[in-house]
Design a protein around this motif. Structure first.
Motif, short mmCIF file in Angstrom:
data_model
loop_
_atom_site.label_atom_id
_atom_site.label_comp_id
_atom_site.label_asym_id
_atom_site.label_seq_id
_atom_site.Cartn_x
_atom_site.Cartn_y
_atom_site.Cartn_z
N GLU A 198 27.39 74.88 69.88
CA GLU A 198 27.36 76.01 69.13
C GLU A 198 25.90 76.36 69.61
OE1 GLU A 198 29.26 78.28 66.91
OE2 GLU A 198 30.39 77.14 68.12
N LEU A 199 24.84 75.62 69.53
CA LEU A 199 23.47 75.85 69.59
C LEU A 199 23.23 76.13 71.10
CD1 LEU A 199 21.87 72.86 67.85
CD2 LEU A 199 21.92 75.37 66.93
N ALA A 200 24.19 75.71 72.07
CA ALA A 200 23.94 75.89 73.37
C ALA A 200 24.51 77.25 73.81
CB ALA A 200 24.39 74.87 74.38
N LEU A 201 25.66 77.46 73.17
CA LEU A 201 26.40 78.70 73.68
C LEU A 201 26.69 80.09 72.82
CD1 LEU A 201 29.49 76.29 75.40
CD2 LEU A 201 27.26 77.40 76.54
N ASN A 202 26.48 79.63 71.64
CA ASN A 202 26.86 80.61 70.75
C ASN A 202 25.42 81.66 70.50
OD1 ASN A 202 27.51 82.65 68.57
ND2 ASN A 202 28.32 80.93 67.21
N PRO A 203 25.42 82.67 70.98
CA PRO A 203 24.09 83.67 70.73
C PRO A 203 24.19 84.45 69.43
CG PRO A 203 25.45 84.78 72.33
CD PRO A 203 26.12 83.35 71.72
N ASP A 204 25.19 84.22 68.62
CA ASP A 204 25.32 85.13 67.25
C ASP A 204 25.10 84.24 66.21
OD1 ASP A 204 26.24 87.43 69.05
OD2 ASP A 204 28.09 86.45 69.06
N LEU A 205 24.73 83.06 66.43
CA LEU A 205 24.60 82.38 65.05
C LEU A 205 23.46 83.06 64.19
CD1 LEU A 205 24.06 78.79 66.26
CD2 LEU A 205 25.90 79.72 64.93
N ASP A 206 23.52 83.23 63.03
CA ASP A 206 22.34 83.84 62.33
C ASP A 206 21.35 82.86 61.77
OD1 ASP A 206 23.48 82.32 59.77
OD2 ASP A 206 24.65 83.83 59.26
N LYS A 207 20.42 83.21 61.28
CA LYS A 207 19.05 82.38 60.88
C LYS A 207 19.54 81.29 60.26
CE LYS A 207 14.55 82.30 59.18
NZ LYS A 207 13.35 83.03 58.75
N ASP A 208 20.31 81.37 58.84
CA ASP A 208 20.83 80.20 58.21
C ASP A 208 21.43 79.08 59.03
OD1 ASP A 208 19.25 81.27 56.17
OD2 ASP A 208 20.90 82.13 55.32
N GLU A 209 22.67 79.75 59.81
CA GLU A 209 23.53 78.93 60.39
C GLU A 209 22.60 77.97 61.55
OE1 GLU A 209 27.73 81.15 60.99
OE2 GLU A 209 26.02 81.87 61.95
N ILE A 252 14.17 84.18 65.74
CA ILE A 252 15.40 83.10 65.35
C ILE A 252 15.30 81.95 66.58
CG2 ILE A 252 17.47 82.37 65.22
CD1 ILE A 252 18.01 84.95 63.63
N ARG A 253 15.13 82.41 67.83
CA ARG A 253 15.15 81.36 69.00
C ARG A 253 13.63 80.76 69.16
NH1 ARG A 253 20.10 79.90 69.74
NH2 ARG A 253 21.41 81.86 69.49
N HIS A 254 12.73 81.48 68.66
CA HIS A 254 11.50 80.87 68.69
C HIS A 254 11.44 79.81 67.72
CE1 HIS A 254 7.13 80.50 69.16
NE2 HIS A 254 6.90 80.65 67.76
N HIS A 255 11.89 79.95 66.53
CA HIS A 255 11.93 78.79 65.36
C HIS A 255 12.83 77.94 65.90
CE1 HIS A 255 11.97 77.22 61.40
NE2 HIS A 255 13.41 77.11 61.69
N PHE A 256 13.85 78.04 66.37
CA PHE A 256 14.65 76.89 67.03
C PHE A 256 13.85 76.22 67.93
CE2 PHE A 256 17.53 75.47 70.43
CZ PHE A 256 18.17 74.65 69.64
N THR A 257 13.21 76.90 69.09
CA THR A 257 12.40 76.32 70.15
C THR A 257 11.68 75.37 69.50
OG1 THR A 257 13.00 78.05 71.63
CG2 THR A 257 11.27 76.46 72.14
N LYS A 258 10.66 75.65 68.62
CA LYS A 258 9.67 74.99 68.01
C LYS A 258 10.14 73.72 67.35
CE LYS A 258 6.19 76.71 65.76
NZ LYS A 258 5.25 77.68 64.78
N TYR A 259 11.26 73.72 66.58
CA TYR A 259 11.71 72.80 65.73
C TYR A 259 12.45 71.70 66.83
CZ TYR A 259 14.00 70.24 62.35
OH TYR A 259 14.46 68.96 61.35
#
Length: 315
Positions: A108-119, A2-9
């Motif tokens: 949320e993006l910076a501090l919440n490690p519990d976000l699921d993929k959809d969120e 999930i984090r890899h997907h976020f980083t690329k985007y």
């Protein structure tokens, strides 16, 4: 994953803001209802032998804030000598009206490690890239703060489609002067002696009450009011994706420096961040070369080991 997907985007979106920060002022369709910098100050900022004070700078930004829906000015603290410090948000009118919403997304993006993929994907899609720039920390480096009115007017008034696209994707956060006390000490000293044999003489003293020149070294300890105000922006309140600390090069060497920095690299600098900095820097150098600008340097003077850089940029 999930984090890899976020980083690329997010890195794809960040490439847009790199261009925004270093865009050159050009021919464009403009909103003629806004006050021109030269009409407000009586001269074009940056013209020979002319300097504006901190109060004039803030006064102009307040004027634009009242005239344009693309600019929002907020106080962020006080300087060591009690001057109010500000941040100017510059973006599309729609983005400016939704700043509180985007602020929460960034948190949320910076501090919440519990976000699921959809969120996570929804927030990345709905959010904007926030770019923080602090200007003229070193007060003898007058150019960044002196150019702030031109940059603010350019983006507030532009009708150029490309720049409007940048504004729709990016929220530019400009601290117009990182050291208000020093700005006035330098400017007032120059204006006092303008036209005399002492014009251009150095200030007979220091331009920060406590630390003199290298206020950026204080980012290691955060003992100074100015640095505390800036650190709150990226650590506690807005969590921008990019920060640029805007300095000015000297008069006897390269005119501009862009990443990548040279070795060595501090242990707390992630490899991905270091290499993405190089990607941004190469795009900057390419655009500036295309614009015919000379004296642009890379891999020069600045490494990624000294604490003045790595403490603010990578913690």
């Amino acid at each position: 994953m999930i984090r890899h997907h976020f980083t690329k985007y997010i890195m794809k979106k960040l490439l847009i803001c790199m261009t925004m920060i270093f865009a050159m002022l050009g021919v464009m369709a403009q909103d003629s209802s806004l006050t021109l910098p030269k009409d407000f100050f009586g001269f074009e900022p940056g013209s020979d032998r002319n300097l504006i004070t901190y109060e004039q700078l803030i006064g102009y930004l307040q004027k634009l804030d009242s005239e344009s829906e693309r600019i929002h000015l907020e106080e962020i603290g006080k300087s060591s000598m009690g001057k109010p410090m500000y941040i100017a948000f510059i973006s599309s009118a729609e983005n400016i009206s939704r700043l509180d919403e985007f602020k929460e997304i960034n948190r949320e993006l910076a501090l919440n490690p519990d976000l699921d993929k959809d969120e996570l994907e929804a927030m990345v899609q709905d959010g904007k890239v926030f770019v923080l720039a602090t200007l003229s920390m070193h007060s003898t480096e007058v150019a960044p703060s002196q150019s702030a009115p031109l940059l603010a007017y350019d983006f507030a008034s532009t009708g150029e489609p490309k720049k409007e696209e940048w504004l729709s994707n990016v929220v530019y956060m400009m601290v117009p002067c990182h050291n208000p006390d020093g700005m006035n000490l330098i400017v007032e000293n120059y204006l006092k002696h303008k036209g005399s044999k002492y014009e251009g003489a150095s200030l007979p003293g220091i331009y920060h009450k406590y630390v003199g020149h290298n206020i950026n070294r204080d980012f290691v300890t955060l003992s100074q009011a100015e640095n505390k105000a800036v650190a709150r922006i990226y650590n506690q309140s807005w969590h921008p994706q990019v920060m640029v600390e805007k300095h000015q090069m000297g008069t006897t060497g390269p005119r501009y420096f862009v990443p990548p920095n040279h070795d060595p690299i501090a242990e707390n600098v992630p490899a991905g961040i270091f290499h993405w900095g190089g990607v941004f820097g190469q795009h900057m150098a390419t655009d500036m070369t295309d614009a015919g600008l000379a004296g642009v340097s890379q891999h020069y003077i600045f490494d990624n080991y000294w604490p003045g850089s790595t403490a603010v940029s990578y913690t």
